[in-house]
Design a protein around this motif. Structure first.
Motif, PDB file in Angstrom:
ATOM      1  N   PHE A 126       0.832  -1.195   0.000  1.00  0.00           N
ATOM      2  CA  PHE A 126       0.000   0.000   0.000  1.00  0.00           C
ATOM      3  C   PHE A 126       0.869   1.249   0.000  1.00  0.00           C
ATOM      4  N   PRO A 127       0.436   2.312  -0.665  1.00  0.00           N
ATOM      5  CA  PRO A 127       1.159   3.584  -0.560  1.00  0.00           C
ATOM      6  C   PRO A 127       1.244   4.035   0.896  1.00  0.00           C
ATOM      7  N   LEU A 128       2.349   4.638   1.273  1.00  0.00           N
ATOM      8  CA  LEU A 128       2.494   5.099   2.657  1.00  0.00           C
ATOM      9  C   LEU A 128       1.407   6.098   3.030  1.00  0.00           C
ATOM     10  N   SER A 129       0.944   6.868   2.073  1.00  0.00           N
ATOM     11  CA  SER A 129      -0.100   7.860   2.349  1.00  0.00           C
ATOM     12  C   SER A 129      -1.371   7.227   2.885  1.00  0.00           C
ATOM     13  N   TYR A 130      -1.628   5.962   2.535  1.00  0.00           N
ATOM     14  CA  TYR A 130      -2.837   5.293   3.023  1.00  0.00           C
ATOM     15  C   TYR A 130      -2.847   5.189   4.548  1.00  0.00           C
ATOM     16  N   GLN A 131      -1.652   5.185   5.170  1.00  0.00           N
ATOM     17  CA  GLN A 131      -1.570   5.036   6.622  1.00  0.00           C
ATOM     18  C   GLN A 131      -2.127   6.257   7.351  1.00  0.00           C
ATOM     19  N   VAL A 132      -2.278   7.357   6.647  1.00  0.00           N
ATOM     20  CA  VAL A 132      -2.861   8.557   7.237  1.00  0.00           C
ATOM     21  C   VAL A 132      -4.363   8.614   6.949  1.00  0.00           C
ATOM     22  N   GLY A 133      -4.776   7.996   5.844  1.00  0.00           N
ATOM     23  CA  GLY A 133      -6.158   8.098   5.414  1.00  0.00           C
ATOM     24  C   GLY A 133      -6.950   6.822   5.577  1.00  0.00           C
TER      25      GLY A 133
END
Length: 342
Positions: A126-133
């Motif tokens: 998963f893209p790292l950005s998914y961990q915020v969203g």
């Protein structure tokens, strides 16, 4: 080890609609030592969330649960970063972490049970950005609010306001997976098209085109609303209550219309609530922390199976934090708003 750390702060308390002039970028050294017991993180992605405005006010009911933001001070926020120095055996240099960081380039923290921080499996795909969203607080808010508060049953009818936002866009998809009929509202035709064409909502409408919200909801829900996922407040809540079914549930996630204008505060018809036996419950993501890993496992599987789409709106650079935040209140974002630092 010492690094010069740039961070975003408010110049003064913000009581109305925010503007870029309310913010400033400041700089101060951050020092880490091997004896400190602390971990130094270089931040990669920062979350931009509407609720932060309530923390920026002199007085707000939100201060019962989250700390007030003071002028000139760093602003805590969820984010994703990489460990660059560690005096704690739990974390090694190179580890990717997600949790409470700040609107800054580097965050220094001391691990403890009171600090919300988890290590991220960078090999998950998963893209790292998914961990915020979608795999972070947005996903937890949407999943917990819908399934723990709304408690949907197959065939029920769900209305989602601010449906193209970070939480609403997920709620609608989750409700469809639960077998519900789902309608969302948004503020532009492009957002309405996104809800119907990409995210699988049964229907959607532009609330700005509807002079009478009660009549509009009656049109989209001729048999009434069973669950209302509330993100707006004001007259939207009043209209939803007028169209709720008996034993309807309202999951009160946010009331963004009221954050900047107390005059838009909802005046709910309590007779509707009493005689329809409607349940209204406020909540936020951290209510569901005990089930965080369970929720994220389920949502992660849905993403892999192509059942859930993550919509992101990413700005670049620390200097873009103020404009990114202001965009939330001008209806200029779609999906999860983030700022990428590196």
């Amino acid at each position: 080890m010492e690094v010069e750390n740039r961070y975003v702060a408010i110049r003064h308390h913000v009581e109305a609609s925010p503007s870029e002039d309310d913010f400033e970028v400041k700089s101060a050294p951050v020092r880490w030592t091997p004896e400190s017991g602390k971990v130094l993180v270089k931040n990669l992605y920062l979350s931009i969330d509407p609720y932060q405005l309530n923390r920026m006010k002199r007085q707000s009911a939100s201060h019962h649960s989250v700390d007030v933001i003071l002028p000139g001070e760093r602003i805590a926020s969820t984010g994703v970063g990489e460990v660059v120095a560690s005096a704690c055996p739990e974390y090694e240099v190179g580890d990717v972490v997600a949790g409470v960081l700040a609107w800054e380039e580097y965050t220094l923290f001391r691990p403890s049970p009171a600090v919300l921080m988890v290590k991220v499996d960078a090999s998950s795909g998963f893209p790292l950005s998914y961990q915020v969203g979608v795999l972070g607080t947005s996903g937890m808010t949407a999943y917990g609010g819908l399934f723990e508060v709304g408690k949907p049953q197959k065939g029920e009818k769900v209305f989602v306001s601010a449906a193209s936002g970070s939480v609403g866009s997920l709620v609608g998809q989750f409700a469809k997976l639960a077998g519900c009929y789902v309608v969302g509202c948004a503020g532009t035709q492009a957002k309405v098209d996104l809800l119907k064409d990409k995210l699988g909502f049964d229907d959607a409408f532009n609330y700005k085109d509807e002079p009478d919200l009660k009549s509009a909801l009656k049109k989209y829900f001729p048999d009434g609303i069973d669950i209302y996922f509330e993100n707006v407040g004001g007259e939207m809540l009043d209209a939803a209550l007028a169209n709720m079914n008996t034993y309807g549930r309202v999951a009160v996630c946010g009331v963004i219309a009221e954050y900047t204008d107390p005059g838009k505060r909802a005046s709910p018809d309590f007779l509707e609530i009493i005689y329809k036996r409607i349940t209204l419950r406020g909540f936020f993501a951290y209510d569901f922390m005990a089930k965080f890993h369970e929720f994220m496992g389920i949502i992660g599987d849905w993403i892999r199976e192509g059942k859930v789409q993550a919509v992101e709106d990413i700005s670049e650079g620390l200097e873009s934090v103020p404009s990114a935040f202001v965009a939330l209140y001008r209806g200029q974002n779609v999906g999860k708003k983030l700022v990428k630092l590196a």
